[in-house]
Design a protein around this motif. Structure first.
Motif: not given
Length: 66
Positions: A19-20, A23
């Motif tokens: 997810e990071d 992002s």
């Protein structure tokens, strides 16, 4: 080794890492998009006699402070 100790924690960490990464990739894409927009906005059209010429103009820096 960690996978054998707590597989659920390892999977959660991997998910968070992915997810990071997504992002940060999205943030970089937005930054590059803004740079292209700023560059495009800095072009001015100058016309005379029906012909338009585009050229790059540096934005004026205002030395007046409030």
């Amino acid at each position: 080794m960690f996978c054998m100790m707590d597989e659920e924690l390892v999977l959660a960490c991997q998910s968070k890492l992915e997810e990071d990464l997504k992002s940060s990739m999205a943030a970089e894409k937005r930054r590059l998009t803004w740079e292209r927009l700023e560059t495009a906005a800095s072009f001015k059209l100058v016309g005379g006699g029906g012909g338009n010429i585009s050229f790059l103009v540096n934005p004026a820096i205002c030395s007046i402070t409030c």
